[in-house]
Design an enzyme around this catalytic site. Sequence first.
Site, PDB file in Angstrom:
ATOM      1  N   ASP A  98     -13.104   1.988  -3.482  1.00  0.00           N
ATOM      2  CA  ASP A  98     -12.493   2.017  -2.154  1.00  0.00           C
ATOM      3  C   ASP A  98     -13.165   3.067  -1.272  1.00  0.00           C
ATOM      4  O   ASP A  98     -13.551   2.781  -0.130  1.00  0.00           O
ATOM      5  CB  ASP A  98     -11.000   2.320  -2.283  1.00  0.00           C
ATOM      6  N   ASP A 150      -2.971  10.292   1.763  1.00  0.00           N
ATOM      7  CA  ASP A 150      -3.498  10.876   0.527  1.00  0.00           C
ATOM      8  C   ASP A 150      -3.371  12.394   0.479  1.00  0.00           C
ATOM      9  O   ASP A 150      -2.990  12.968  -0.544  1.00  0.00           O
ATOM     10  CB  ASP A 150      -4.980  10.511   0.364  1.00  0.00           C
ATOM     11  N   THR A 151      -3.725  13.035   1.593  1.00  0.00           N
ATOM     12  CA  THR A 151      -3.758  14.498   1.609  1.00  0.00           C
ATOM     13  C   THR A 151      -2.372  15.127   1.578  1.00  0.00           C
ATOM     14  O   THR A 151      -2.236  16.333   1.396  1.00  0.00           O
ATOM     15  CB  THR A 151      -4.517  15.003   2.853  1.00  0.00           C
ATOM     16  N   SER A 203     -28.917 -19.306  13.465  1.00  0.00           N
ATOM     17  CA  SER A 203     -30.189 -19.989  13.695  1.00  0.00           C
ATOM     18  C   SER A 203     -31.206 -19.629  12.618  1.00  0.00           C
ATOM     19  O   SER A 203     -31.097 -18.600  11.938  1.00  0.00           O
ATOM     20  CB  SER A 203     -30.747 -19.605  15.066  1.00  0.00           C
ATOM     21  N   HIS A 224      -2.751   3.711  -3.619  1.00  0.00           N
ATOM     22  CA  HIS A 224      -4.172   4.087  -3.635  1.00  0.00           C
ATOM     23  C   HIS A 224      -4.287   5.192  -4.666  1.00  0.00           C
ATOM     24  O   HIS A 224      -3.460   6.109  -4.701  1.00  0.00           O
ATOM     25  CB  HIS A 224      -4.604   4.572  -2.248  1.00  0.00           C
ATOM     26  N   TYR A 279       7.161   5.540   5.745  1.00  0.00           N
ATOM     27  CA  TYR A 279       7.456   4.274   6.418  1.00  0.00           C
ATOM     28  C   TYR A 279       6.383   3.980   7.461  1.00  0.00           C
ATOM     29  O   TYR A 279       6.667   3.674   8.608  1.00  0.00           O
ATOM     30  CB  TYR A 279       8.841   4.325   7.064  1.00  0.00           C
ATOM     31  N   SER A 320      12.065  12.729  11.096  1.00  0.00           N
ATOM     32  CA  SER A 320      10.942  11.798  11.200  1.00  0.00           C
ATOM     33  C   SER A 320      11.230  10.721  12.238  1.00  0.00           C
ATOM     34  O   SER A 320      12.337  10.183  12.318  1.00  0.00           O
ATOM     35  CB  SER A 320      10.687  11.132   9.850  1.00  0.00           C
ATOM     36  N   GLY A 380      -0.694  -3.075   6.365  1.00  0.00           N
ATOM     37  CA  GLY A 380       0.721  -3.352   6.212  1.00  0.00           C
ATOM     38  C   GLY A 380       1.244  -4.505   7.051  1.00  0.00           C
ATOM     39  O   GLY A 380       2.046  -5.315   6.573  1.00  0.00           O
TER      40      GLY A 380
END
Length: 343
Positions: A191, A83-84, A252, A108, A25, A51, A134
Amino acid sequence: MATIYYEKDVDRSLLAQRKVAIIGYGSQGHAHALNLRDSGIDVRVGLREGSGSVAKAREAGLRVLGMAEAAAEADVIMLLVPDTEHAAIYSEFVAPNLKAGDALFVSHGFSVRFGQVKAPADVDVAMCAPKGPGHLVRRTYTEGGGVPCLVAVAQDATGNARGLALAYADGVGGARAGVLETTFAEETETDLFGEQVVLCGGLTELVRAGFDTLVDAGYQPEAAYFECLHELKLIVDLMYEQGISGMRYSVSDTAEYGDLTRGPRVIDEHVRANMRTILEEIRSGKFAEEWIAEARSGRKNFLRLEAEGKAHPIEVVGEGLRGMMPWIGAGKTRVQDASGGQG
């Protein structure tokens, strides 16, 4: 050219009768859960016991379960943790609760592309990746719009994985803006490459190198900060809105001539060769192996490099100058990667 889908192309019934579990979350997790709920989808959030996100999710009116309970109850499980952490969370909480015909989603492709997560052959594996943080995914949805999404299928066990991914993207608002079809390899590799050589790694080193060059030549650090960092937003905003040519039209003639003639001397063939090397490290899995090993060993190198970056003079000078411009920090939100924050 990419294939792009919109609301008219989506079969919403594919998701309407499913039960979705959002695991995590954080940045993406809260947006996916709330947008899907508001789209009429049956959603629950799976979090670790204790959590800090449990209270936030419940306050938002969402049903919160343990990770294993959420995965067991649902038949579409979206992993929205870093990811890890995918491998450990999938192995402990998700894999034992997968049933034939279930769908495993990620936002991902990292963990699937590099073999950290391997679903059974009778489970769909797909991706829905909003191309924005998010808070933007949530805000645009509540305003009646949406953030473009990428979808991909790694494993089509049921024959409906692609349609289900499109329905999921529609549920979070992506089909309002457009959903682009890609592959797990393309999304993951581009990515990581973008982050490393342009958006984060390349940009921060270019900014610091410019700052250091001016300061070493005797110019005031404050002047160097304004020219090499502060004004960057103006240029990026112009490119974001109008492309590179539009930006060049807006600055410019002096700036444009310097861009056209000096830019290629800074980003020369040597730099391009380094980019190709970095891309190969990504595609071969070398970077993924290095990052996973770093995370599992306590992130000592990561933390050392992070601390060194915070101690650079440009940070000290910048903090003082930004204090003169309170409007810069108004509404500040930390942008996290697509995998979301801690569950």
